[in-house]
Design a protein around this motif. Structure first.
Motif, PDB file in Angstrom:
ATOM      1  N   ARG A  72     -50.911  -3.404 -22.889  1.00  0.00           N
ATOM      2  CA  ARG A  72     -51.810  -3.017 -21.802  1.00  0.00           C
ATOM      3  C   ARG A  72     -53.189  -3.663 -21.996  1.00  0.00           C
ATOM      4  O   ARG A  72     -53.653  -3.825 -23.122  1.00  0.00           O
ATOM      5  CB  ARG A  72     -51.992  -1.507 -21.752  1.00  0.00           C
ATOM      6  CG  ARG A  72     -50.726  -0.692 -21.775  1.00  0.00           C
ATOM      7  CD  ARG A  72     -51.049   0.784 -21.547  1.00  0.00           C
ATOM      8  NE  ARG A  72     -50.103   1.667 -22.211  1.00  0.00           N
ATOM      9  CZ  ARG A  72     -48.909   1.975 -21.754  1.00  0.00           C
ATOM     10  NH1 ARG A  72     -48.486   1.440 -20.629  1.00  0.00           N
ATOM     11  NH2 ARG A  72     -48.119   2.802 -22.423  1.00  0.00           N
ATOM     12  N   LEU A  73     -53.828  -3.975 -20.897  1.00  0.00           N
ATOM     13  CA  LEU A  73     -55.213  -4.439 -20.886  1.00  0.00           C
ATOM     14  C   LEU A  73     -55.982  -3.574 -19.892  1.00  0.00           C
ATOM     15  O   LEU A  73     -55.562  -3.427 -18.741  1.00  0.00           O
ATOM     16  CB  LEU A  73     -55.306  -5.906 -20.466  1.00  0.00           C
ATOM     17  CG  LEU A  73     -54.617  -6.935 -21.368  1.00  0.00           C
ATOM     18  CD1 LEU A  73     -54.673  -8.312 -20.726  1.00  0.00           C
ATOM     19  CD2 LEU A  73     -55.264  -6.966 -22.739  1.00  0.00           C
ATOM     20  N   ARG A  91     -64.762 -13.976 -22.334  1.00  0.00           N
ATOM     21  CA  ARG A  91     -65.549 -12.788 -22.050  1.00  0.00           C
ATOM     22  C   ARG A  91     -64.840 -11.553 -22.580  1.00  0.00           C
ATOM     23  O   ARG A  91     -63.632 -11.561 -22.837  1.00  0.00           O
ATOM     24  CB  ARG A  91     -65.801 -12.637 -20.560  1.00  0.00           C
ATOM     25  CG  ARG A  91     -64.569 -12.406 -19.707  1.00  0.00           C
ATOM     26  CD  ARG A  91     -64.961 -11.863 -18.345  1.00  0.00           C
ATOM     27  NE  ARG A  91     -65.673 -10.609 -18.470  1.00  0.00           N
ATOM     28  CZ  ARG A  91     -66.452 -10.087 -17.525  1.00  0.00           C
ATOM     29  NH1 ARG A  91     -66.634 -10.726 -16.383  1.00  0.00           N
ATOM     30  NH2 ARG A  91     -67.060  -8.922 -17.703  1.00  0.00           N
ATOM     31  N   THR A  92     -65.614 -10.507 -22.745  1.00  0.00           N
ATOM     32  CA  THR A  92     -65.073  -9.213 -23.143  1.00  0.00           C
ATOM     33  C   THR A  92     -64.835  -8.354 -21.906  1.00  0.00           C
ATOM     34  O   THR A  92     -65.412  -8.581 -20.838  1.00  0.00           O
ATOM     35  CB  THR A  92     -66.028  -8.496 -24.094  1.00  0.00           C
ATOM     36  OG1 THR A  92     -67.336  -8.469 -23.503  1.00  0.00           O
ATOM     37  CG2 THR A  92     -66.091  -9.204 -25.435  1.00  0.00           C
ATOM     38  N   ALA A  93     -63.988  -7.351 -22.062  1.00  0.00           N
ATOM     39  CA  ALA A  93     -63.737  -6.399 -20.984  1.00  0.00           C
ATOM     40  C   ALA A  93     -64.880  -5.393 -20.902  1.00  0.00           C
ATOM     41  O   ALA A  93     -65.644  -5.215 -21.855  1.00  0.00           O
ATOM     42  CB  ALA A  93     -62.419  -5.678 -21.234  1.00  0.00           C
ATOM     43  N   TRP A 102     -57.041 -15.478 -21.268  1.00  0.00           N
ATOM     44  CA  TRP A 102     -55.720 -15.330 -20.663  1.00  0.00           C
ATOM     45  C   TRP A 102     -55.016 -14.133 -21.290  1.00  0.00           C
ATOM     46  O   TRP A 102     -55.288 -13.749 -22.430  1.00  0.00           O
ATOM     47  CB  TRP A 102     -54.860 -16.560 -20.922  1.00  0.00           C
ATOM     48  CG  TRP A 102     -55.210 -17.810 -20.167  1.00  0.00           C
ATOM     49  CD1 TRP A 102     -56.444 -18.256 -19.824  1.00  0.00           C
ATOM     50  CD2 TRP A 102     -54.283 -18.793 -19.706  1.00  0.00           C
ATOM     51  NE1 TRP A 102     -56.349 -19.456 -19.178  1.00  0.00           N
ATOM     52  CE2 TRP A 102     -55.038 -19.816 -19.094  1.00  0.00           C
ATOM     53  CE3 TRP A 102     -52.900 -18.917 -19.762  1.00  0.00           C
ATOM     54  CZ2 TRP A 102     -54.434 -20.939 -18.527  1.00  0.00           C
ATOM     55  CZ3 TRP A 102     -52.301 -20.037 -19.206  1.00  0.00           C
ATOM     56  CH2 TRP A 102     -53.067 -21.035 -18.590  1.00  0.00           C
ATOM     57  N   ALA A 103     -54.058 -13.572 -20.540  1.00  0.00           N
ATOM     58  CA  ALA A 103     -53.067 -12.648 -21.088  1.00  0.00           C
ATOM     59  C   ALA A 103     -51.710 -13.198 -20.687  1.00  0.00           C
ATOM     60  O   ALA A 103     -51.449 -13.407 -19.507  1.00  0.00           O
ATOM     61  CB  ALA A 103     -53.265 -11.233 -20.544  1.00  0.00           C
ATOM     62  N   HIS A 125     -56.060  -1.196 -14.755  1.00  0.00           N
ATOM     63  CA  HIS A 125     -55.263  -1.044 -15.966  1.00  0.00           C
ATOM     64  C   HIS A 125     -54.031  -1.920 -15.792  1.00  0.00           C
ATOM     65  O   HIS A 125     -53.202  -1.666 -14.908  1.00  0.00           O
ATOM     66  CB  HIS A 125     -54.873   0.413 -16.176  1.00  0.00           C
ATOM     67  CG  HIS A 125     -54.386   0.716 -17.548  1.00  0.00           C
ATOM     68  ND1 HIS A 125     -53.797   1.916 -17.885  1.00  0.00           N
ATOM     69  CD2 HIS A 125     -54.388  -0.024 -18.684  1.00  0.00           C
ATOM     70  CE1 HIS A 125     -53.472   1.900 -19.167  1.00  0.00           C
ATOM     71  NE2 HIS A 125     -53.824   0.733 -19.659  1.00  0.00           N
ATOM     72  N   ILE A 126     -53.930  -2.970 -16.612  1.00  0.00           N
ATOM     73  CA  ILE A 126     -52.856  -3.957 -16.475  1.00  0.00           C
ATOM     74  C   ILE A 126     -51.759  -3.642 -17.473  1.00  0.00           C
ATOM     75  O   ILE A 126     -51.987  -3.656 -18.687  1.00  0.00           O
ATOM     76  CB  ILE A 126     -53.398  -5.380 -16.688  1.00  0.00           C
ATOM     77  CG1 ILE A 126     -54.493  -5.690 -15.664  1.00  0.00           C
ATOM     78  CG2 ILE A 126     -52.272  -6.409 -16.591  1.00  0.00           C
ATOM     79  CD1 ILE A 126     -55.261  -6.963 -15.949  1.00  0.00           C
ATOM     80  N   HIS A 127     -50.569  -3.354 -16.968  1.00  0.00           N
ATOM     81  CA  HIS A 127     -49.383  -3.122 -17.791  1.00  0.00           C
ATOM     82  C   HIS A 127     -48.579  -4.425 -17.775  1.00  0.00           C
ATOM     83  O   HIS A 127     -47.940  -4.762 -16.769  1.00  0.00           O
ATOM     84  CB  HIS A 127     -48.554  -1.968 -17.234  1.00  0.00           C
ATOM     85  CG  HIS A 127     -49.343  -0.725 -16.981  1.00  0.00           C
ATOM     86  ND1 HIS A 127     -49.517   0.264 -17.929  1.00  0.00           N
ATOM     87  CD2 HIS A 127     -50.036  -0.304 -15.880  1.00  0.00           C
ATOM     88  CE1 HIS A 127     -50.252   1.238 -17.423  1.00  0.00           C
ATOM     89  NE2 HIS A 127     -50.590   0.915 -16.188  1.00  0.00           N
TER      90      HIS A 127
END
Length: 527
Positions: free
Chosen positions: A295-296, A131-133, A228-229, A303-305
């Motif tokens: 970052r995501l 999926r997209t953000a 995944w990240a 906001h994922i650092h």
């Protein structure tokens, strides 16, 4: 690898990751295959509002095919039957990159699920779902994030991944130790399974180790379920290594740099990473840097650092060069522990994180949840013995306090830290001054247990630690599993999921505990 060789390699990697329109000739003259080239599965990663990275790695057995470059076809569709294809193209699988494929999609719609697959000749991969953000300015109503780490092959089956898949997360954060470099122990009592691979030191060794882990069907299913990240910790290279230093080697030794280079190349080859992670100065060692911290953004909701606490860290305090692991020390006997210049992240990454936290509060449309996703336990553990473990944040107290000062200075609306590494579940209140339990609570922490790796301690010892640490709300070392975070604009809810028996591939799972963090109120509360 010379500078020119590296530049050519990066050009090839960028070409292999680029999205190209599929020419007619690509559908003809397929190679004759002797095995399933997609036996290692498929994956996607690092979602953006307009795209995502698609990954696979060809598993080839014919010597001629192993030395050849292959053209892999790919398709992206709205439906699992691929009746509504939205993009298709081709990607180049290079021998120099272990025949890995990284397709960086653009032009997709934000906040939408897609299906994808790869093809080589008559072979078709499993279908992946990604999926997209959301768009940058949107405030989505919910986000489900699973976080996990540490999956040593011998210590357990991967039943946790099967249950995580059933929980249908939007995103998986993998926080390090995807592989372990060790050979199977000589004593195999109480192991879930064994393997015949040697202790990994070369590129071939690390490629084989990733192939071993990726052969697990539960792990493949989890990769195919959602994007995944990923980040790394130490076992992707060597236990407790620090930047350019390892046990038994002088810092910057050619032997260790060659091993690290091989390990980092294999990590890139086997993860759904963008080619931007390859940027960095060239050196004789080849893969001398990967840009893993990044970052995501999930609209304005989160906001994922995502941090890297291995590549830039200072050598562990009072550790001798020949020591196989980082020591536990008494602060009175180790003045180095308190040196202010010592860093777990490196000065450049510290500044980058500080700027990111500042940006989270910079406008009227500020980020609701600032997420610091990193490798290990952030909060202090005051041991009854008075010793301090030096490989985690406890070994870098000045660096930890700088991060806390950054949070206090910028005051993100809500700050949550996620971690792994220690093979234990910890839930903590994060205080403005780590050494003072009477200081203000400024953040919440959830450090997850391992997928399969053992903790190496007992619950009685962990209970004794809890009694000395009032900021620790929960600590369990005897269960394996993962964390599940349900995030809304008004509440963060963490569910700690644990498997019944890590020695069984068909193990059931249960919920250990639930904690919530209310918007605007730092600190977890038992649900």
């Amino acid at each position: 690898m010379t500078s020119e060789q590296r530049r050519q390699f990066l050009r090839n990697a960028a070409l292999a990751a680029s999205v190209a329109t599929l020419p007619r000739w690509a559908w003809s003259n397929p190679p004759a295959l002797q095995n399933n080239p997609f036996a290692l599965g498929v994956a996607s990663g690092d979602p953006a509002p307009d795209g995502v990275v698609l990954w696979t790695r060809l598993l080839l057995v014919d010597p001629a095919q192993m030395l050849s470059t292959h053209t892999v076809r790919w398709e992206v569709a709205h439906d699992a039957g691929f009746a509504q294809i939205v993009q298709k193209g081709e990607a180049t699988a290079l021998p120099a990159l272990g025949h890995s494929v990284h397709v960086e999609l653009q032009g997709l719609q934000p906040a939408r699920w897609y299906h994808y697959r790869f093809m080589l000749g008559d072979a078709v991969s499993a279908t992946g779902r990604t999926r997209t953000a959301p768009a940058a300015g949107d405030m989505p109503g919910a986000l489900r994030v699973a976080f996990a780490s540490c999956q040593r092959w011998e210590h357990g089956h991967y039943a946790a991944w099967r249950h995580l898949t059933a929980d249908q997360p939007d995103l998986v954060l993998f926080l390090g130790d995807y592989i372990y470099e060790y050979a199977t122990p000589k004593t195999t009592t109480d192991l879930a399974r064994t393997h015949s691979l040697r202790h990994a030191t070369t590129l071939a060794d690390y490629r084989d180790r990733y192939a071993l882990h990726k052969s697990d069907p539960a792990l493949q299913l989890a990769h195919a379920t959602c994007p995944w990240a990923v980040t790394w910790d130490d076992h992707e290279v060597q236990n407790d290594y620090a930047a350019e230093a390892s046990r038994g080697e002088s810092p910057g030794s050619a032997a260790f740099l060659a091993q690290r280079s091989a390990a980092w190349q294999a990590f890139y080859e086997n993860m759904p990473l963008r080619t931007t992670s390859l940027r960095g100065p060239a050196s004789a060692a080849g893969w001398d840097t990967l840009q893993i911290y990044r970052r995501l953004r999930w609209g304005r909701l989160a906001h994922i650092h995502l941090l890297d606490s291995r590549q830039y860290r200072s050598w562990q305090a009072c550790r001798t060069p020949e020591a196989s692991s980082a020591p536990a020390v008494r602060p009175a006997d180790c003045a180095e522990l308190a040196q202010p210049q010592r860093s777990l992240l490196g000065s450049a990454q510290e500044r980058w994180l500080d700027a990111g936290l500042a940006a989270d509060t910079a406008s009227a449309q500020a980020t609701r949840w600032s997420v610091i996703a990193q490798q290990t336990l952030f909060s202090p553990r005051h041991y009854p013995s008075g010793t301090v473990p030096t490989d985690a944040w406890d070994g870098y107290p000045a660096a930890r306090q700088r991060l806390l000062q950054s949070v206090a200075r910028h005051t993100p609306r809500n700050t949550v830290l996620l971690g792994g590494d220690i093979h234990q579940n910890y839930v903590c209140r994060v205080h403005a001054y780590a050494a003072r339990a009477d200081s203000a609570v400024v953040a919440s922490e959830f450090c997850g247990t391992s997928i399969s790796s053992r903790s190496g301690t007992t619950q009685a010892k962990v209970d004794a630690i809890v009694r000395h640490n009032p900021h620790v709300l929960l600590a369990r070392c005897d269960q394996r599993g993962y964390g599940l975070a349900d995030i809304t604009p008004t509440r963060w809810s963490t569910t700690l999921r644990v498997v019944d028996d890590p020695l069984r591939a068909d193990s059931g799972a249960s919920t250990l505990a639930r904690f919530v963090v209310e918007d605007g109120r730092a600190g977890p509360q038992a649900a």
